[in-house]
Design an enzyme around this catalytic site. Sequence first.
Site, PDB file in Angstrom:
ATOM      1  N   GLU B  47       0.492   4.580  -7.012  1.00 36.23           N
ATOM      2  CA  GLU B  47      -0.558   4.094  -6.111  1.00 36.23           C
ATOM      3  C   GLU B  47      -1.205   5.314  -5.492  1.00 36.23           C
ATOM      4  O   GLU B  47      -0.540   6.144  -4.859  1.00 36.23           O
ATOM      5  CB  GLU B  47       0.018   3.176  -5.029  1.00 36.23           C
ATOM      6  N   ASP B  58      -2.911   1.415   8.484  1.00 29.23           N
ATOM      7  CA  ASP B  58      -1.944   2.471   8.233  1.00 29.23           C
ATOM      8  C   ASP B  58      -1.365   3.043   9.518  1.00 29.23           C
ATOM      9  O   ASP B  58      -2.036   3.140  10.542  1.00 29.23           O
ATOM     10  CB  ASP B  58      -2.606   3.602   7.434  1.00 29.23           C
ATOM     11  N   TYR B 173       1.673  -7.300  -4.011  1.00 27.90           N
ATOM     12  CA  TYR B 173       2.304  -6.335  -3.110  1.00 27.90           C
ATOM     13  C   TYR B 173       2.785  -7.115  -1.884  1.00 27.90           C
ATOM     14  O   TYR B 173       1.966  -7.553  -1.076  1.00 27.90           O
ATOM     15  CB  TYR B 173       1.271  -5.271  -2.740  1.00 27.90           C
TER      16      TYR B 173
END
Lengths: 399, 262
Positions: B47, B58, B173
Amino acid sequence: MDQYDLPDAGGHFGTYGGIYVAETLMAALEELKAEYARAKADPAFWAEYRQELAHYVGRPSPIYHARRWSEALGGAQIYLKREDLNHTGAHKVNNTIGQALLARRMGKKRVIAETGAGQHGVASATVAARYGMACVVYMGSEDIKRQSPNVYRMKLLGATVVPVESGSRTLKDALNEAMRDWVTNVDSTFYILGTAAGPHPYPMLVRDFQRVIGEECKVQMPEMIGRQPDVVVACVGGGSNAIGLFHPYIDVPGVRIVGVEAGGEGLDGVRHAAPLSAGTPGVLHGFRGYLMQDADGQIIETHSVSAGLDYPGVGPEHCYLKDSGRAEYTAIDDDEALRAFHDCCRLEGIIPALESSHALAWAAKAAPSMDRDQVILVNLSGRGDKDINTIAGLSGISL
Amino acid sequence: MSRIAECFNRLGGQKALIPFITAGDPNPKLTVDLMLGLVDGGADIIELGVPFSDPMADGPVIQRASERALKHHVSLAQVLEMVAAFRLENSHTPVVLMGYLNPVCAMGFQRFAERAAASGVDGVLTVDCPPEEAEELTGALNAAGLDPIFLVAPTTPPERVARIGRLARGYVYYVSLKGVTGAGHLDIAEVTGKIAALRESIPVPIGVGFGIRDAETARALASSADAIVVGSRLVQEIEAAEPQAAKQRLARLVAELKSAIR
C-alpha cells in the site's frame, strides 16, 4: 428561484456537499441525521431552542441604522443586524445552542469543537457549561497566538483548549484534529461543528440554526423601513453567518445577496482566503465545494487578517448559490477591512469583529454609488473585542 | 484476473502481509528502493500512501510522513511515476494507492484511472470516499481494470457491509479500531469476532489494519483475517533511520512480521 428545497437526502446542493468521510464516521453521521430529523419534527425541541435564544442569548438581536456612517458615505443607507450583541459576542451561539440541545437528546456527555477566531470555541464552551457537558476545543497554535483573549475565555468556561501544531496551524488543521478526536471517541462524543460546511448533515444543521438571523430581519426590516432591504451582505469564511442571513431571503425577489470573502493581500496572489472568488471545486473536510488548492489538489495555506475567515473551503450551499447566480460573491482585502473597522468604531461607536468588517467594507464601498433611499443590510456577525490585540499590533502598539 | 486476486490465489490460504509507506517519504528518490525493500522482506502487496495536505483519518506518524513528502512537492502524478519505476523491477507484487479524494479529483477520475493502470497500479483506496459518493470513481477504476478497495469499520452496520461487499474488488480493508491510523487500543477478540461476521457478506479477502504495531498482534489477527496491513509502525522505522539504512531496516521488520503470520 422557486421551490428552493436543498439539500437532497444525501446532503447535496447541486453538485456540492455530500458526505466524504472515512467509513468509521458514517454511522455517527447517519445517527445525527436521524436524530435531527426527529428533533426537527418535534415542536418541543424548537420551543426550547427559541426559549434559550430569547433568555440566554438575548434574541431577537436589533437592527440598527448606521446613520452617521451612511451620511458620511453619501449614498445608500446602511443598516446593521446586531449579532455582536448576542451573548458571547457573535452569531456562533445560535448554532451551538441548537447542536448542544441535539447532543443532549442523543445522551452525549462530551462535546468537541474546532475554532479559528475563537468565537465558535467560546460559544461551544459556553453551552457546554450551560448544559453540564465536558468540552474540548481544537485551535491552531497560530490562531491561539492571534486570539489569546478568547483562549482564556474558553478556559474560564471550563473547556480544555488543545493547540494544533500540524499543517498551517489554523482553522483547517483544527478541523482535521477535531475529526480525528471524533473518529476515536465517536460513541461518547458530539462534534459541534461551527460553520455551514463539513459532511452532511452539518451544512444543513448549521444553516437551520443560523436562519433565525434572516428570519428576524425579514420581520424587522418592514417594521423599520416598510419594506425589505435592497441588498443583504455578510462575510463568508465557512459561511455560517452568511447562510443564516441569506437563506430566508433566497425566495424573496428583488433582494440582492452578496457574500464577502477575505481578499487578504489581494486576489492576484495566493495570500488570501477567497475560494469562491479565486478557487476551484474539490473535496475537503467531508464535503465537495470550492477550495483554495494547487494544481495537484493540495490545499493551499490561506491568509487573512481575520482568523475566522482564514479557511480554504466554503460551505456547499454558498457554492451552489454562486453557480446558480442567486447570490454573488466578492472579496475585500485586509486593508479595506481594517479601514471599515476603524470607520465603524469612530462613526458609530461599535467595535466590529474583523470578520464582519469585510462585509462592512463592501457596504462602505457600494453605498456611495447607490441612491440615498436604497438600503444595505449588513450582518454585523460579531464584536471586535477579541481583535484588539491584532489591531494594536498592526499599529505597532503592544497592549 | 487482477494482480491482487492472483496474489491471494498464489498464497492459497496463507496470510498476506501488506506494508504501507508514504510515497516520497523521506524523499522521492528513495521510494522505489524502499518498495523493493518491502518486497525483499516478504511483502505480498504494497500500500503506497499518496501524500495529502490534510490527512484527516491519519494519526501523527502518517501525518508527518505526508508533511515530509510534501516538502518535496510530491504530487499524485509523481507517485504514479514511482509505481511505473517500481514496475520495471517488479512485475508480480500488487500496488494499492491509499490516499484522499482531492488529489484524484484534481487529476480527474478518468484520467487518473487510465494513468494509474498504465503505471502498473492495481488497486485504489480513497479513505474519504464512502460508497455513497463513489459511483463515478469506481466506474472509472473498474473500466481501467483497477480494484476499488473499500474500508469497513467497527461502526459499519450490516446493511452497509453488504453494500460495500457488492462494490469491493481485490480485498476489503477492515479498520480494527475506532480511531486514526497508528492508534493504540486494538481489541483482538473483538476484531476476530467482527471479521468472522463480515465473511457472510464480503466475497473478497479481508485485510485488517490500523494499530497493528508488532509481530504478536499481527500473528493473533492473522488467525481470522486474510491479510495484515502495517503502516504507522513502518513509517516510524523510516522516520528513525538514516536514509541509507531505511531500506534494510524496513526489510528486516517486514520479514519479522511476515514470519509471524506464516
